[in-house]
Structures are given as C-alpha cells and as structure tokens.
Write a protein that holds these residues in place. Structure first.
Motif, PDB file in Angstrom:
ATOM      1  N   ALA A  19     -17.240  -3.277   0.775  1.00  0.00           N
ATOM      2  CA  ALA A  19     -16.661  -4.454   1.416  1.00  0.00           C
ATOM      3  C   ALA A  19     -15.294  -4.127   2.007  1.00  0.00           C
ATOM      4  N   ILE A  20     -14.467  -3.427   1.216  1.00  0.00           N
ATOM      5  CA  ILE A  20     -13.146  -3.022   1.688  1.00  0.00           C
ATOM      6  C   ILE A  20     -12.881  -1.587   1.281  1.00  0.00           C
ATOM      7  N   ALA A  21     -11.896  -0.992   1.910  1.00  0.00           N
ATOM      8  CA  ALA A  21     -11.394   0.327   1.532  1.00  0.00           C
ATOM      9  C   ALA A  21      -9.879   0.265   1.572  1.00  0.00           C
ATOM     10  N   VAL A  22      -9.233   1.126   0.802  1.00  0.00           N
ATOM     11  CA  VAL A  22      -7.774   1.169   0.762  1.00  0.00           C
ATOM     12  C   VAL A  22      -7.303   2.535   1.241  1.00  0.00           C
ATOM     13  N   ILE A  23      -6.458   2.514   2.252  1.00  0.00           N
ATOM     14  CA  ILE A  23      -5.812   3.742   2.748  1.00  0.00           C
ATOM     15  C   ILE A  23      -4.357   3.660   2.341  1.00  0.00           C
ATOM     16  N   ARG A  24      -3.885   4.704   1.693  1.00  0.00           N
ATOM     17  CA  ARG A  24      -2.533   4.687   1.124  1.00  0.00           C
ATOM     18  C   ARG A  24      -1.649   5.709   1.821  1.00  0.00           C
ATOM     19  N   ASP A  29       8.669   7.955   5.688  1.00  0.00           N
ATOM     20  CA  ASP A  29       8.328   7.312   6.966  1.00  0.00           C
ATOM     21  C   ASP A  29       7.068   6.454   6.875  1.00  0.00           C
ATOM     22  N   SER A  30       6.613   6.158   5.663  1.00  0.00           N
ATOM     23  CA  SER A  30       5.330   5.467   5.534  1.00  0.00           C
ATOM     24  C   SER A  30       5.354   4.079   6.185  1.00  0.00           C
ATOM     25  N   ILE A  31       6.431   3.320   5.990  1.00  0.00           N
ATOM     26  CA  ILE A  31       6.498   1.976   6.572  1.00  0.00           C
ATOM     27  C   ILE A  31       6.692   2.068   8.087  1.00  0.00           C
ATOM     28  N   THR A  82       4.676   6.136  -6.660  1.00  0.00           N
ATOM     29  CA  THR A  82       5.225   7.467  -6.415  1.00  0.00           C
ATOM     30  C   THR A  82       6.748   7.511  -6.493  1.00  0.00           C
ATOM     31  N   GLY A  83       7.389   6.341  -6.519  1.00  0.00           N
ATOM     32  CA  GLY A  83       8.844   6.301  -6.455  1.00  0.00           C
ATOM     33  C   GLY A  83       9.366   6.364  -5.028  1.00  0.00           C
ATOM     34  N   GLU A  84       8.463   6.385  -4.044  1.00  0.00           N
ATOM     35  CA  GLU A  84       8.826   6.462  -2.633  1.00  0.00           C
ATOM     36  C   GLU A  84       8.384   5.177  -1.926  1.00  0.00           C
ATOM     37  N   ASP A  85       8.827   4.999  -0.679  1.00  0.00           N
ATOM     38  CA  ASP A  85       8.263   3.934   0.143  1.00  0.00           C
ATOM     39  C   ASP A  85       6.756   4.172   0.254  1.00  0.00           C
ATOM     40  N   THR A  86       5.992   3.131  -0.012  1.00  0.00           N
ATOM     41  CA  THR A  86       4.535   3.259  -0.032  1.00  0.00           C
ATOM     42  C   THR A  86       3.902   2.067   0.676  1.00  0.00           C
ATOM     43  N   VAL A  87       2.832   2.336   1.409  1.00  0.00           N
ATOM     44  CA  VAL A  87       2.069   1.290   2.078  1.00  0.00           C
ATOM     45  C   VAL A  87       0.597   1.452   1.702  1.00  0.00           C
ATOM     46  N   GLU A  88      -0.028   0.331   1.348  1.00  0.00           N
ATOM     47  CA  GLU A  88      -1.467   0.344   1.090  1.00  0.00           C
ATOM     48  C   GLU A  88      -2.138  -0.590   2.092  1.00  0.00           C
ATOM     49  N   VAL A  89      -3.062  -0.035   2.855  1.00  0.00           N
ATOM     50  CA  VAL A  89      -3.748  -0.786   3.895  1.00  0.00           C
ATOM     51  C   VAL A  89      -5.181  -1.055   3.451  1.00  0.00           C
ATOM     52  N   SER A  90      -5.519  -2.341   3.330  1.00  0.00           N
ATOM     53  CA  SER A  90      -6.884  -2.738   2.960  1.00  0.00           C
ATOM     54  C   SER A  90      -7.639  -3.081   4.242  1.00  0.00           C
ATOM     55  N   CYS A  91      -8.622  -2.253   4.570  1.00  0.00           N
ATOM     56  CA  CYS A  91      -9.421  -2.465   5.780  1.00  0.00           C
ATOM     57  C   CYS A  91     -10.865  -2.701   5.379  1.00  0.00           C
ATOM     58  N   HIS A  92     -11.731  -2.953   6.355  1.00  0.00           N
ATOM     59  CA  HIS A  92     -13.152  -3.088   6.059  1.00  0.00           C
ATOM     60  C   HIS A  92     -13.726  -1.720   5.674  1.00  0.00           C
TER      61      HIS A  92
END
Length: 471
Positions: A19-24, A29-31, A82-92
C-alpha cells in the motif's frame, strides 16, 4: 568508509508491492534535497522552514511532471534516529514508484545508502552504542516472541547499562591504584584492597552469569536444535510429522527409509525449535545408509536436546542398551528425552509400571522419559512441555540481560580471563602496576562490546555489512 558530510537515501520498507513504501534520507542536506522536489499542496512553504517532527502532504515533482502524492515527515538534528537531519517520505508502494522516487533523490544530490549505514551513523553520532546498534539488526531478524523481547531489551540499553555500570566502578578503582603509583615512594594506599577484592569478585560473578547466558541467548536467536534419533521404524518420522502437523518426512514400514537429516522449525510458546529427523541407527552393509547414520551422530552432537525414539515393544535390555549408547555420545550440557513410542499397543497400566524414572539409572536429573503414541498423537504435548522446560523462560519474562551475540560472548570471555588475573593478583599481593594493567584489559574488552574501544573502520564495516539496506 562513511563520510558524515554526505546525505544518503534508501528504501526502508520491505521489497515488493504494498500500500505504501517509505524512502528515508539522512544527512546535512536531506531536507534541502527534499525541498527541491517536494511541492506542498496546502501552503507552498519550504520544508526547511517547518518545525521538526511535523508531517506534510504534497507532491513529488520530477521537473514539471508529478511523480506521486506523498507524506513527508521531518526530523531535525539531533532529535532523530541517526542524530542528523532526516526525512521520511511515504509514497505509494508500487515498485516502479519506489524506484523512481529513489532515483529522483539521487539525481538531486543524495547517495545510495550502504547496508546498515543509517544505524552506523546513529552509532557514530552517539545516538546508541554498538551493542544497541547490533540489537537493531537482531530485532528486525527476530522470528519468535522470545527473540523479539531479548533484542528489544538490548536495543533499549539493558545490556549496555550493565556494562557501563561495571566500567564506571572499575575505572574508579583503577584511578586510585594508578594514583598510588605516583606516590610509590611515600608507600601510601588509596585503594582499599578488601573493597577492591570484593568489587572484582562481584564483577567476576556477573561476567560468569553473562557468559553462561549465551547458550540460552544463542538458542533463542537461532532456534533450539532438537535431534530425533533412534532405531529404524521406532516412529521418528511419524513424530516429526505429528509435531509439525504436516507430512514432512516419509513414513514406511521398510527399515532405513530415512537416509539423510530432514529439518524444519516450529514456534512453541514463543521459542523456535529446529527439529532434525535423522537416519535410524542400526548395523547395515548399505554404504549410503551408513553415511546417513554417521550424519545422525553428527547432528546429535550439535543438538541442544536429543529425543531418543524407542519402540515400547522392545525388551527392557534393548531399551537400556540404547539409552546407554546415546548417553555415551552426548555431552553433559545436552538434555536427553527418551520417547517411548507406540503406547497405544500396550495396556496403560503396564506402560506406567515399566517406564518410571527410577527404573532408568542411565538418565540424569536433567533428562526425561515420556511414553507416547506419535501415530495417535497421545502424549506428544507432554514431550513438547519437556522441550519448553529446557528453556529458561523466566529469564526472558523477567527481562534479564541475555547475551545473544557471538562477538559479545568472545569479548566477555576475554574480560573474564583478565578479571581472574586481577583477582589472583590481589590475593597474592601483586604489585599495583600489574593489577592496573589487568584491569585496563578488562575495560578494553568491555569497551569492545559497546564500541568505545573499536577504532578501525574495517571492524565497524564487518559488523554492519549484514544489515539490510535502509536500516
């Protein structure tokens, strides 16, 4: 070698459609990278200007082309995994979409993560020690309730806290011992030897307890091997099929049907058992069957529990002889369960009279004898309860520290060798500088477990190489 200035990206959910997947993404520079391709549907503001621990709905844009509608979660350093700037993207969760999103981030400056790199960064950034990082992999790989509980307890720092407490107390005493060396000409004593002996004795006992827990921890982590052995046609294959509730092994009246080991696993009350049906033991001129019999002895030697299947129709001398022969090939740490099969063919009163523990002096207090009928599924529950009794479930239920990692086990053994030398040196009045050297060795080996004494990227790379990508 990890460069913490790089921003890395990976698919963190399992492979395949969903249904969904998470790309981290994680890194400095993640944000910013996500900002390049993310278009907020509501307010159009940049992600870099949003508060940490917030979720934003919008679209991922490949130029003027909308790739997918997504949810973006923001975590800012140092308050992330991780202690760093992190982004998690939930896509289809279509594999095609996952791959296109991954490629989009790589095109905009991210690098594909190596196996375990997120967790390794968490370690390098001081978010967890090495034993906790390794527990993350164990938790992901856990296949039973007991394995999950032990891994979670270690990931939360149960094992680490035990070691930190030990190190702090030893560091305090070694500092006093080494201070004495600076005043050796004045013949002063800062470290009370009686207190030091008591401390070292306490440490030695704790290390012994941790080392001894490895047999349980290793069994919980990898499954407890149970070898089913016995004469041909005693019902070994029938028992395996009954336990697994499927026709896993061939059952036949012909002697020597099973010629190779057949293995399968079963989870019983949160513990994974690995059952191994082996070739029947008998004297034969068949070369291939003899190879199978030799493998039976090999599997028996590597099992934690040995189930000896015997036919109730066999005379008592033959039963005693079989028990004696198998016990002679086992080590003291193994448990023997004698399964007297085919009780459906004998009167129950006769069975109870013949097979009482006191009539089998060959068995130790750790062993057991269980009459059953594998074919009729009578008494099999009693057999399974004997297997469960082998496992110290109370230690798991009480969240006691249980060592599951072979690397930790080796370091603890070397720590124990050093602490024994400290204890012997103190009792023999050894000079403080020699005692201090042995204490430093204890601290060094304990530090290897948590990562404080591991200096080379080669060692760290070897530890993290078996992690999955995205974790």
């Amino acid at each position: 070698m990890i460069n913490l200035k790089d921003t890395i990206v990976a698919i963190s959910t399992a492979q395949g459609a969903g249904a969904i997947a998470v790309i981290r993404l994680t890194g400095p520079d993640s944000i910013t990278i996500c900002d390049k391709v993310f278009q907020s549907i509501r307010h159009g503001k940049k992600l870099i200007d949003q508060a940490a621990h917030t979720v934003h709905f919008g679209s991922l844009m490949d130029g003027d082309k909308e790739l997918d509608e997504v949810l973006v979660s923001i975590f800012k350093a140092p308050h992330s995994f991780t202690g760093e700037d992190t982004v998690e993207v939930s896509c289809h969760g279509a594999p095609f979409i996952q791959q296109k999103v991954l490629e989009l981030f790589i095109q905009n400056g991210a690098q594909l993560a190596a196996p375990g790199e997120f967790t390794q960064r968490a370690f390098l950034n001081g978010k967890m020690d090495l034993s906790q990082a390794e527990a993350v992999a164990d938790l992901i790989a856990s296949k039973s309730e007991a394995a999950r509980r032990v891994a979670l307890q270690q990931m939360k720092g149960g094992f680490s806290n035990e070691l930190v407490h030990l190190r702090e107390r030893l560091l305090n005493f070694i500092s006093l011992v080494e201070l004495e060396l600076d005043f050796s000409e004045e013949d002063v004593e800062f470290a009370d030897r009686a207190q030091l002996i008591a401390l070292v004795d306490e440490v030695e006992q704790l290390l012994t307890k941790l080392i001894n827990s490895f047999s349980l921890g290793n069994a919980i982590k990898n499954g407890i091997p149970v070898a089913i052995v016995g004469h041909t046609n005693a019902g070994k294959s029938t028992l395996l099929n009954t336990i697994l509730q499927e026709d896993r092994a061939i059952v036949s009246d012909i002697h020597g049907t099973t010629r190779d080991a057949i293995e399968d696993t079963l989870n019983i009350k949160g513990i994974t058992f690995r059952f191994i049906d082996t070739a029947g033991i008998r004297k034969t001129t068949d070369a291939i069957e003899n190879i199978g019999i030799n493998r039976t002895y090999s599997k028996m030697g590597s099992a934690s529990i040995v189930i000896l299947m015997l036919d109730i129709n066999d005379p008592d001398p033959k039963i005693h002889e079989a028990i004696t022969e198998v016990k002679g090939k086992m080590n003291p740490d193994q448990k023997l369960v004698v399964a007297i099969n085919k009780i459906d063919l004998i009167d129950s009163g006769e069975t109870n009279a013949r097979f009482t523990p006191e009539k089998f002096p060959e068995l130790s207090d750790n062993d057991a004898i269980v009459p059953l009928s594998a074919k009729k599924q009578t008494g099999v529950d009693n057999l399974l309860n004997e297997l469960i009794d082998t496992v110290n479930l109370q230690a798991v239920d009480n969240d006691e520290v249980i060592v599951t990692n072979a690397r930790h086990y080796e370091a603890l053994q070397r720590s124990h060798e050093s602490i024994r030398r400290v204890l012997e040196g103190l009792h023999s009045g050894l000079s403080g500088d020699f005692v201090a050297q042995d204490i430093r060795e204890v601290l060094y080996f304990l530090g290897q477990i948590t990562g404080g004494e591991i200096q080379t990227d080669e060692v760290l790379g070897n530890i993290f190489k078996n992690f999955c990508i995205g974790k």
